[in-house]
Write an enzyme that holds these catalytic residues in place. Structure first.
Site, mmCIF file in Angstrom:
data_model
loop_
_atom_site.group_PDB
_atom_site.id
_atom_site.type_symbol
_atom_site.label_atom_id
_atom_site.label_comp_id
_atom_site.label_asym_id
_atom_site.label_seq_id
_atom_site.Cartn_x
_atom_site.Cartn_y
_atom_site.Cartn_z
ATOM 1 N N ASP B 338 0.805 -0.937 0.304
ATOM 2 C CA ASP B 338 -0.435 -0.083 0.255
ATOM 3 C C ASP B 338 1.166 1.001 -0.065
ATOM 4 O OD1 ASP B 338 0.564 -1.273 2.862
ATOM 5 O OD2 ASP B 338 -0.229 0.503 3.464
ATOM 6 N N GLU B 339 0.390 2.860 -0.659
ATOM 7 C CA GLU B 339 1.378 3.596 0.165
ATOM 8 C C GLU B 339 1.951 3.759 -0.981
ATOM 9 O OE1 GLU B 339 -1.367 5.179 3.442
ATOM 10 O OE2 GLU B 339 -0.141 4.459 3.743
ATOM 11 N N LEU B 340 2.058 3.149 -1.605
ATOM 12 C CA LEU B 340 3.772 3.948 -2.379
ATOM 13 C C LEU B 340 3.786 4.840 -2.792
ATOM 14 C CD1 LEU B 340 6.334 2.158 -2.955
ATOM 15 C CD2 LEU B 340 5.347 0.755 -5.304
#
Lengths: 562, 562
Positions: B338-340
């Site tokens: 997530d949230e790269l």
């Protein structure tokens, strides 16, 4: 006063660069001077009580301070938690003694006696000096209460690493005095019950941040847990269970425990609204009891309010309040007075019959009721305390001494001040700890908390006690308090929902010198509040984490704009 | 399936009029039939295990059930807490035995073995029958896991008053099976650390509501508390302290404890984002480490992500994940995803050098990284689990078996399903338990929680697992989970922030039969959830109060429209 306060702020700003031991102080003292010398606490450290006729509770306070000094074992909130301090401690001077004394002419009364004196006559100020050379530290005050406050500060000055208790900031000189006389915390023990042990633990935590008033909202429409000797049926029929009561000896114990910690217990028996459960004992005294839909007759279920127009209810309530008030030493007693619902009486036959037969209005009846109940309290030597509606929504005669609590909105303080009453700031939009937990009523899945959003410590901390007021009105502000209403709280979540957030108002009303000293600053405050929170954990409390631990040991790294 | 489900609902509706013992069931069984006969539990009651080759953990489960039966001592949530039931109990029949057996042909494997089988191959169904005449109750299942679920239900059937454990609703017939195979709870132990004892207590509570997956988000940017035998420095340098670690034996103990309670431990080692702290050990493997302003490079401080374009980082990560995965029995392992943050790599010299020299894009590099890390896990026999961005924001090749967790919004499930992946529902707008606690970043006094407001149990409970999906996509929904992210949580508030709220999804995914059975109803559910909550209190948990106790013992009296 502003210049002396700046000394403290500047020392702290410097402390962000230096290893700061004083980062831990909460509330921040009135003046504070620190040095850069390491000083360790001797394993043989002792408190030297040079107080003639020192009362027992002063010795107890010293014993408690000794315990905290030995057991807090709080590592500095930096990466390594103090590991890097050890070199500075090699060969450091050792502090062996703190001498406690009263100023000449002061007499040594019990802390518990000092704590219940009228507001404005208590002496909480103290001077604390810790030399850098290892000679005795000194704590001087005008009263045992001042000494108690100074001990609280002393305990916050020291960190611990590898078996050593120390400060890096000797010499330390503190002169301290509160900005406001009333600094409270309010707990509702009626929607849900809290065992005595939870209250005692809360009083301990309050004392750590110099809160001096426990506003005990002890009864409400849902339950009447207070055992009253003259009216035993109220608790028998109104407590949630025979175990969920506060007996007279419980109350005495709590009052004594609070007093020994410099805390006045302000009891509130909310009337004439918030009294539904009294109907379980005196059904004839309560209008619209459990009427439905409840939302027509009350702000929350169950409906039911005292029939204050009836002479027998006036007499009963005056007698009840006076009986309760006579059992506690506080100079104050709250009769509540919030959220009085008018439709409850519109179709209430006994009320309407009484009003019609005496040709009086509901407002007149409320005036008569309040004169009688307040009169009974004043006869007991108590100053009445009421919620804001009693002066803003109704036209009733109140003693000039009456203290008014502002709760609906911070905007309402001005209107109360304009009526000339002294006031306590408890605005829901800053200080209600229960906000933000969503709707608690059944069948309301999309409902939010009525006072959304959740009040973070920092939102609370930005509250200005004097906002909107004229300079002439400033002196009417006695202080303020944060409140926990218990619709969605109980012993299970007491610690984390209250702490460390309730410390925000504790600092505002201790440290924010009126009229306008240096404004409090959330960025400067956060590392100190983290320190307080972690010290609370060390003492066995369960305060909510404010941030990831990564942030807690890296002050400012998790600021919004870092 | 709808008709049989209606049997349960009707019995419960009747139960609102009758004294309902079954009000306590959570999650509500697939089918439920009750009578109106009182039945007491014998002081000599015993569980008769008629299971050939019964494994040790089944005996442990029986022992636990015996303990709960004797010690829950839960009074019915009505005024009087069961005092009015005593007349019905006079001369009632007595239940002395529950016989546990497997269906013919079933073999007795350990519960812990059954609990970690692939989703869709576990047998959690059971049949529970309690005659009204005092003859033996029977619990039959296809597996020890099914027997475990049945024991959990059995323990919820009985109330206690005045020394007697009883039901008023015999005979009782239950056939039960979960609607969805995946029913989880996710805990982040990286932002703040939780001692093993807190995790064990949480697993107990999960088991009470038949949650079968502990999604353990064990590492993140802030800390790496997991001790990995092959990479010991990660925890030495990345844990918050030498005490705040999960040793290999801690993990084994937790896995075993969970398994014995029918719970699979799904480990998540979030990559390639959420890895900043790895830089403390492998600085060359992490881009934009602790860069400021952090908000440019990460969703929260500290910034820092694996340089996944570098071959040595690919090899390291594949090896690390495979080493960790090999230590646990689950069929699944989450690599996060997530949230790269892309800007983290824009000016990262090693990354850009690698991309330029190999003429590849960041997306291609992520594809290579994911193929390698997932390949290593598949080689260990694990099915990869990822957050939704890995399929919605990036164009990478994933095994068809990959399970995708939807978290950003419930609206995103459709897009995931359209790509053909199986999915787990963990939408922040329904299921994030940390929402609503305000901003936690410093210097942000007016900030609110990013996923405001607080998700009440009832808001979570209205989640529809199949919303927006086509009938053909329904089978892709494996289940769902509520999640606690720990920016503002720790052991101090774990119980009250999680319970009883996390029970909402537990019931949705056990009881909400797809495609569309009778919809779950918050008004019907609340009294049962209150019962569950109070039983949790009896078992030593600290679940948050949902309402004033006055409401808890008066079902429906505190509904919005009551």
């Amino acid at each position: 006063m502003a210049p002396s306060r700046y000394v403290g702020i500047l020392a702290l700003v410097a402390g962000c660069l230096l290893p700061s031991g004083v980062r831990a102080l909460w509330p921040i003292p009135h003046t504070l001077e620190t040095g850069t010398t390491a000083l360790t606490v001797s394993p043989f450290f002792y408190f030297d009580v040079q107080v003639e006729g020192a009362p027992l509770d002063l010795y107890e306070a010293v014993s408690q301070a000794q315990f905290y000094l030995a057991n807090d074992k709080l590592g500095r909130l930096v990466v390594g938690r103090g590991a890097n301090d050890t070199t500075a401690l090699v060969g450091a001077n050792t502090l062996s003694t703190l001498t406690l004394s009263l100023m000449s002419g002061a007499t040594a009364e019990p802390i518990a006696s000092e704590a219940v004196k009228p507001l404005g006559t208590r002496s909480e100020e103290y001077t604390l000096t810790i030399p850098a050379d290892g000679s005795a530290a000194t704590l001087v005050a005008n009263s045992t209460l001042g000494l108690y406050r100074g001990l609280t500060t002393f305990n916050q000055l020291f960190y611990y690493y590898g078996g050593v208790t120390y400060t890096l900031l000797a010499p330390i000189a503190i002169t301290d005095t509160p900005a406001y006389p009333f600094r409270g915390f309010a707990l509702d023990t009626a929607r849900n019950y809290y065992p005595v042990s939870d209250i005692l633990r809360t009083l301990d935590a309050m004392s750590w941040v110099k809160i001096n008033t426990f506003h005990w909202h002890i009864t409400d429409s849902q339950s009447f847990p207070l055992e009253v000797a003259q009216y035993p049926e109220l608790a028998i029929n109104g407590a949630y269970s025979p175990q969920e009561v506060y007996t007279p000896s419980d109350v005495q114990y709590i009052v004594q425990y609070a007093g020994a910690r410099g805390i006045d217990v302000l009891l509130e028996v909310d009337t004439p609204g918030h009294t539904s459960i009294i109907a379980a004992t005196y059904p004839d005294y309560v209008a619209c009891f459990d009427e439905t839909p409840w939302s027509t007759y009350a702000n929350e279920p169950p409906a039911g309010q005292l029939r204050f127009a009836l002479p027998e209810v006036v007499n009963f309530t005056a007698s009840l309040l006076a009986d309760i008030a006579s059992t506690v030493p506080s100079s104050y007693f709250s009769t509540g007075g919030d959220e009085l619902n008018v439709p409850c009486y519109t179709n209430d036959y006994p009320t309407q019959l009484q009003l019609n037969s005496t040709n009086t209005t509901l407002n007149d009846a409320l005036n008569t009721f309040t004169l009688a109940t307040h009169g009974a309290l004043i006869a007991e030597g108590k100053t009445p305390v009421v919620w804001e509606e009693m002066v803003l929504d109704w036209n009733i005669t109140l003693s000039n001494e009456t203290i008014v609590m502002v709760w609906i909105s911070s905007e309402d303080a001005l209107a109360v001040a304009e009526r000339g009453f002294r006031l306590v700031q408890a605005p829901s939009n800053y200080f209600y700890l229960d906000c933000g937990a969503g709707a608690w009523l059944g069948d309301d899945p999309t409902g939010n908390s009525w006072c959304d959003p959740f009040k973070t410590w920092s939102e609370s901390y930005t509250f200005d006690p004097l906002a909107n007021l004229t300079e002439a009105q400033y002196e009417l502000v006695l202080g303020g308090e944060q409140c926990l209403w218990s619709e969605q709280s109980g012993p299970e979540n007491l610690d984390p929902i209250v702490w460390p957030r309730a410390a925000s108002s504790a600092e505002i009303f201790w440290s924010a010198q009126q009229p306008t000293g240096a404004p409090l600053n959330v960025t400067e405050a956060l590392p100190r509040l983290q320190d307080l929170r972690f010290r609370m954990v060390q003492r066995g409390l369960k305060p909510i984490p404010l941030q990831p631990y990564w942030c807690a040991i890296r002050p400012d790294a998790c600021d919004l704009t870092a």
